[in-house]
Design an enzyme around this catalytic site. Structure first.
Site, short mmCIF file in Angstrom:
data_model
loop_
_atom_site.label_atom_id
_atom_site.label_comp_id
_atom_site.label_asym_id
_atom_site.label_seq_id
_atom_site.Cartn_x
_atom_site.Cartn_y
_atom_site.Cartn_z
N ALA A 206 -8.13 -13.61 -1.46
CA ALA A 206 -9.45 -14.21 -1.65
C ALA A 206 -9.35 -15.73 -1.73
CB ALA A 206 -10.10 -13.65 -2.91
N ASN B 278 -10.60 -8.82 4.77
CA ASN B 278 -11.39 -7.99 3.85
C ASN B 278 -12.29 -7.03 4.60
OD1 ASN B 278 -13.55 -9.68 4.63
ND2 ASN B 278 -14.55 -9.38 2.64
N GLY C 80 -21.29 -16.03 -10.39
CA GLY C 80 -20.45 -14.88 -10.73
C GLY C 80 -20.04 -14.11 -9.48
N LYS D 40 -5.53 -7.01 0.56
CA LYS D 40 -6.07 -7.81 1.67
C LYS D 40 -5.00 -8.28 2.64
CE LYS D 40 -10.01 -9.22 -1.09
NZ LYS D 40 -11.03 -10.22 -1.40
#
Lengths: 275, 275
Positions: free
Chosen positions: B147, B103, B254, B82
């Site tokens: 992230a 991303n 999740g 990224k």
């Protein structure tokens, strides 16, 4: 565009799916993705073939990048890249070396890239399927590019007695004619366009016919001898040449038949080194 | 590998199909191809997303090649690329510039490549979906990579009152903490791990959990406060962290929920410049 009404079978794409690409310019007209993916799905292989548009100007950097992808296991080359792809191979099969072109590059288990050429193989198989085996025949082959060269060698290997090879770029035709004659001394290779009456098979191996605006690849009369078998490798079901051949009562072989024969051979080739 | 028994919907690949790729290493575990392709099929777009395995060593040449393909319209980047992808963009959206990572890279109509960042956007949406909006909350965010950085900015933008940001590489956490505090002066940003009792949301934004052999991303007691919402961005349904959270009666989010939220946002972004 083909919609979801008739959904052809193709492999399901997951993160673990291995990739093949058919590299050309133009590529939008290519039938290969449907043909290859149906074969891959039928074989249960977790691999998919995608179209890859690469201009001549972008070819070197684009191909170098493709070869770096760790999940790309094989590349199929179509117009106009069959010759330009050859120097990227670490290992070259004799068929590709003879022709000076490749239509299939695979990643070997040792990580090196290996080139072969299946254009001619597919066409000979398609001719046999319509009952016109090349053995002993006089053939007019129009177009001495990557596909034309491969077809010339395959026809000679299949026992053609005489091949007339013509191209608007005379130098290309001369180079291939000399190589074929050297590799297959029993075959008469001529650079002169023949009289159609002496010919059993007429093959268009040029891209003429890809566009709706295209005419015939060579000047022809309004009717052809009905005894002629006419092949057009352009991946369309109808071209000016095929229309003329059908109207004349000739047997015809379209690009689709050649693609189908090739696809099976290329996927066998790729599959031999699958991880 | 998922077989044809349950055949998920995905676009039919023809020569004219446009391509997207998700680029990472490893990539075999990625759920994105299924998620993106189901959305593309439902929208009737003639485009497909394929996995693209590119090692860090091969990244520059591999990405340069991808950007040359004329039918590749968008690229999704995942671990560990990224940050490395950002310098390849000709135009950088403020979200990607803040985080120093991207991303999603799309081809603009003028041919230039434009970078944005949707990691945080997807996670905030997933938290809202389970009834834990970040506004006014104290949050422990573990992991300050691409992230983690994007998530920190998105949580701050969504009104979090306090963010504890920790990473085994302390420099990374410091850099992002300073940037977030500067961009959002109303948010308290701390580099110290908090007492869990003070925290509403615990987020793992590290790759710990990708492998079966992995433990927890940070040391935790054998039971967590049931009031905690636990997020694990690792794209697996079960990780040690999620198992512990479920056993403790916590709400969980999740990686799949984050991927789904992101995929919709990224495909909207790609679709705006579709030819």
């Amino acid at each position: 565009m083909s919609s979801s009404e008739t959904r052809p079978d193709q492999p399901v794409i997951t993160g673990a799916t291995r990739l093949y690409a058919i590299v050309g310019d133009p590529i939008a007209q290519a039938k290969s993705p449907a043909v290859y993916n149906a074969l891959l799905a039928a074989a249960g292989r977790n691999a998919v073939l995608v179209p890859w548009l690469l201009s001549t100007a972008d070819f070197d950097a684009g191909l170098r990048g493709l070869l770096r992808a760790g999940n790309v296991d094989g590349l199929v080359f179509t117009y106009p890249h069959k010759q330009a792809a050859l120097p990227f191979a670490d290992v070259v099969h004799s068929r590709a070396r003879q022709v000076g072109a490749t239509n299939a590059l695979r990643r070997r288990l040792d990580g090196r890239w290996e080139a072969d050429m299946f254009d001619g193989v597919g066409l000979v198989r398609a001719l046999e399927d319509v009952g016109t085996s090349p053995g002993g025949r006089t053939i007019w082959l129009v177009g001495a590019g990557g596909a034309g060269g491969a077809i010339a060698f395959a026809l000679a290997e299949a026992g053609a007695s005489q091949i007339h090879l013509t191209d608007v770029e005379a130098d290309k035709a001369t180079g291939i004619a000399v190589s074929v004659a050297k590799a297959f001394p029993g075959v008469i290779v001529s650079l002169a366009p023949p009289s159609l009456e002496t010919v059993s098979i007429l093959i268009n191996a040029t891209p003429v016919g890809l566009s709706d605006a295209d005419g015939l690849p060579v000047a022809l009369d309004d009717a052809l001898p009905a005894s002629l078998t006419v092949v057009d490798i352009v991946p369309r079901e109808a071209t000016r040449l095929l229309d003329l051949a059908r109207a004349s009562g000739c047997r015809t072989v379209g690009g689709a038949a050649m693609v189908a024969g090739q696809a099976a051979a290329v996927l066998d080739y790729f599959g031999e080194t699958a991880a």
